[in-house]
Design an enzyme around this catalytic site. Sequence first.
Site, PDB file in Angstrom:
ATOM      1  N   HIS A 142     -47.896   2.420 -28.275  1.00 33.74           N
ATOM      2  CA  HIS A 142     -47.446   2.502 -26.727  1.00 33.74           C
ATOM      3  C   HIS A 142     -48.306   3.670 -26.029  1.00 33.74           C
ATOM      4  CE1 HIS A 142     -43.410   0.749 -27.908  1.00 33.74           C
ATOM      5  NE2 HIS A 142     -44.304  -0.315 -27.694  1.00 33.74           N
ATOM      6  N   HIS A 163     -45.487 -10.885 -29.334  1.00 34.01           N
ATOM      7  CA  HIS A 163     -44.393 -10.908 -30.062  1.00 34.01           C
ATOM      8  C   HIS A 163     -43.611  -9.495 -29.373  1.00 34.01           C
ATOM      9  CE1 HIS A 163     -46.815 -12.763 -32.839  1.00 34.01           C
ATOM     10  NE2 HIS A 163     -45.912 -13.197 -33.433  1.00 34.01           N
ATOM     11  N   SER A 198     -43.101  -2.540 -25.370  1.00 31.15           N
ATOM     12  CA  SER A 198     -44.416  -2.756 -24.882  1.00 31.15           C
ATOM     13  C   SER A 198     -44.293  -3.545 -23.692  1.00 31.15           C
ATOM     14  CB  SER A 198     -45.494  -3.455 -26.011  1.00 31.15           C
ATOM     15  OG  SER A 198     -44.690  -4.600 -26.393  1.00 31.15           O
ATOM     16  N   GLU A 245     -41.409 -13.950 -26.778  1.00 30.76           N
ATOM     17  CA  GLU A 245     -40.485 -13.533 -27.817  1.00 30.76           C
ATOM     18  C   GLU A 245     -39.667 -14.880 -28.555  1.00 30.76           C
ATOM     19  OE1 GLU A 245     -38.770 -12.163 -31.108  1.00 30.76           O
ATOM     20  OE2 GLU A 245     -40.111 -10.669 -29.825  1.00 30.76           O
ATOM     21  N   GLU A 279     -43.707 -19.823 -30.151  1.00 31.24           N
ATOM     22  CA  GLU A 279     -44.132 -19.189 -31.157  1.00 31.24           C
ATOM     23  C   GLU A 279     -45.320 -18.433 -30.573  1.00 31.24           C
ATOM     24  OE1 GLU A 279     -45.260 -17.742 -34.338  1.00 31.24           O
ATOM     25  OE2 GLU A 279     -43.863 -19.401 -34.899  1.00 31.24           O
ATOM     26  N   ASP A 323     -48.457  -8.191 -31.824  1.00 29.47           N
ATOM     27  CA  ASP A 323     -47.649  -7.162 -32.786  1.00 29.47           C
ATOM     28  C   ASP A 323     -46.474  -8.025 -33.371  1.00 29.47           C
ATOM     29  OD1 ASP A 323     -46.284  -4.852 -33.421  1.00 29.47           O
ATOM     30  OD2 ASP A 323     -45.381  -4.500 -31.737  1.00 29.47           O
TER      31      ASP A 323
END
Length: 282
Positions: free
Chosen positions: A18, A41, A99, A117, A142, A163
């Site tokens: 971050h 993600h 994030s 997500e 996805e 991530d």
Amino acid sequence: MNYRHAFHAGNHADVLKHLTLSRILALLGKKEAPFAYLDSHAGVGLYDLQGDQASRTGEYLEGIARLWHRDDLPPALADYLRVVDELNPDGELRYYPGSPELARCLSRPQDRLHVNEKHPEDGRLLKDNMALDRRVAVHLGEGWHLARALLPTAEKRVLMLIDPPFEQADDLERCVQSLNEAIGRMRQAIVVIWYPIKDQRQLKRFYQLLAASNAPKLLRAELYVHPVDNPLGLNGSGLAIANPPWGLEAELLEWLPWLAKQLAQSQGSWQLDWVIEEKKPA
């Protein structure tokens, strides 16, 4: 899919990720032209450090809590810590930005955010946490498909964070595939891959794949809180940064050694090098 980032929110890996993300956003913000932020993600976007999951592990105590309310912080940490401060106006460290929230707070009115997500419950929480900002589009698909779904963007500048939860054995390889797809669609895109430092054999293969990727240039930054050959747990984490903005390498050289010292648990260290150096014009 069982991974829940709330157990690890605010730990040493989050601080590296971050803080670096905040500096890239600051460097992008030096130009007026808009940029798009993509998060493959994304998690839920906001974490309660006193909630059941985070308090059960207490990992944040070895991460953000070590930097909280210190008066000797390098200037580069200012934007990152300001976001944390604004989430905790009473001075007690309770809430921590993921994030998506960090990018939302540090981007500008002309910028757009696409955050994804896959986890059903976390996806619903992410939608709730981002609901009041019309610049943010929340996707529930996805994460590996994000590049092909959204790139190229109308904005000429893009920052994409990859991530994943690293639950699958091939996640490192899929990170590089996603990097190649993003660069193939927008060669100038800044693509950041976060990865854990555990198994050195897996990492060796990952480094080879990064070196063979289609990134025009690629910077690697790693922070260790234990010796790299420690057989137990998470020894550190790294960021592979394709097309890093000018000035980021110099900034990392300034604060990465300091951060490794502050977050060390048994033996702290760091590494910064180019996996792919930019080719000079003939």
